[in-house]
Scaffold this active site. Structure first.
Site, PDB file in Angstrom:
ATOM      1  N   HIS A  51       0.815  -1.216   0.000  1.00 24.15           N
ATOM      2  CA  HIS A  51       0.000   0.000   0.000  1.00 24.15           C
ATOM      3  C   HIS A  51       0.850   1.268   0.000  1.00 24.15           C
ATOM      4  CE1 HIS A  51      -2.913  -2.750   2.393  1.00 24.15           C
ATOM      5  NE2 HIS A  51      -3.143  -2.863   1.089  1.00 24.15           N
ATOM      6  N   LYS A 101       6.302   6.130   7.606  1.00 24.02           N
ATOM      7  CA  LYS A 101       5.877   5.227   8.682  1.00 24.02           C
ATOM      8  C   LYS A 101       7.083   4.761   9.483  1.00 24.02           C
ATOM      9  CE  LYS A 101       2.232   3.217   5.792  1.00 24.02           C
ATOM     10  NZ  LYS A 101       1.788   2.002   5.096  1.00 24.02           N
ATOM     11  N   TYR A 143       2.449   0.926  14.176  1.00 24.69           N
ATOM     12  CA  TYR A 143       3.172   1.887  13.363  1.00 24.69           C
ATOM     13  C   TYR A 143       2.708   3.308  13.625  1.00 24.69           C
ATOM     14  CZ  TYR A 143      -0.781   0.863  10.158  1.00 24.69           C
ATOM     15  OH  TYR A 143      -2.013   0.648   9.602  1.00 24.69           O
ATOM     16  N   ASP A 181      -6.780  -6.278  -1.715  1.00 25.14           N
ATOM     17  CA  ASP A 181      -5.360  -6.489  -1.995  1.00 25.14           C
ATOM     18  C   ASP A 181      -5.131  -7.480  -3.139  1.00 25.14           C
ATOM     19  OD1 ASP A 181      -4.681  -4.652  -0.092  1.00 25.14           O
ATOM     20  OD2 ASP A 181      -3.925  -6.100   1.370  1.00 25.14           O
TER      21      ASP A 181
END
Length: 179
Positions: free
Chosen positions: A62, A72, A132, A170
């Site tokens: 992603h 991130k 995260y 996905d």
């Protein structure tokens, strides 16, 4: 804390200093001053996220389009994952290259993923809790992705394909060449 630049130099592997004894352990999971000194710029993380996934769950690859790109800082609280980052910055000398790192509750390593990279992971353990920090808000209309088994990227996800579990979304992502 030890910081190491990986093959894609803006991707940073962070190994915390763990202080442990018979009672348990203590570690700093984030030190903004040390982190920013190492990367040479300010990063303002604005949100913390956490997910739980079972073995074989593959999330990714992603990314978000500008102006909602996200940097991130990722880590595993429980279990282990194979974390994968693909450089999709067209002006980058490492455009199209990928980095894979095992993150686990045992090694306590973290990975900094800069803006302009696609990110995903697959759970290697029975289950994993993945945490995260992000530096920008999530906007679903700006979210994109690359199919996990794109032949141009040739990523080894370690687990056999029949053990991988992906969301419908996905499974329908585009290929790398369609970026």
């Amino acid at each position: 804390m030890l910081f190491e630049r990986l093959e894609i130099s803006d991707i940073i592997l962070i190994e915390p200093t763990i202080h442990g004894d018979e009672r348990g352990y203590f570690l700093e999971t984030f030190r903004q001053d040390l982190f920013e000194d190492f990367i040479g710029k300010k990063v303002n993380f604005i949100q913390d996220n956490e997910s739980k996934s079972n073995k074989g769950v593959l999330r990714g690859l992603h990314y978000q389009l500008p102006p909602y790109e996200q940097a991130k800082l990722v880590r595993v609280i429980k279990g282990s994952v194979l974390d994968v980052v693909v450089d999709i910055r067209k002006s980058s000398p490492t455009f199209g290259n990928s980095v894979t790192v095992e993150l686990s509750d045992k090694n306590k390593h973290q990975l900094f993923i800069p803006r302009g990279c696609a990110h995903g992971f697959v759970v290697l353990s029975h289950e994993a809790i993945f945490a995260y920090k992000v530096d920008n808000i999530y906007k679903p209309e700006f979210e994109k992705g690359i199919i996990f088994n794109d032949k141009a990227l040739n990523i080894n996800w370690i687990l056999p394909k029949n053990e991988l579990r992906l969301s419908d979304k996905d499974q329908e992502l585009c290929g790398f060449k369609e970026l």
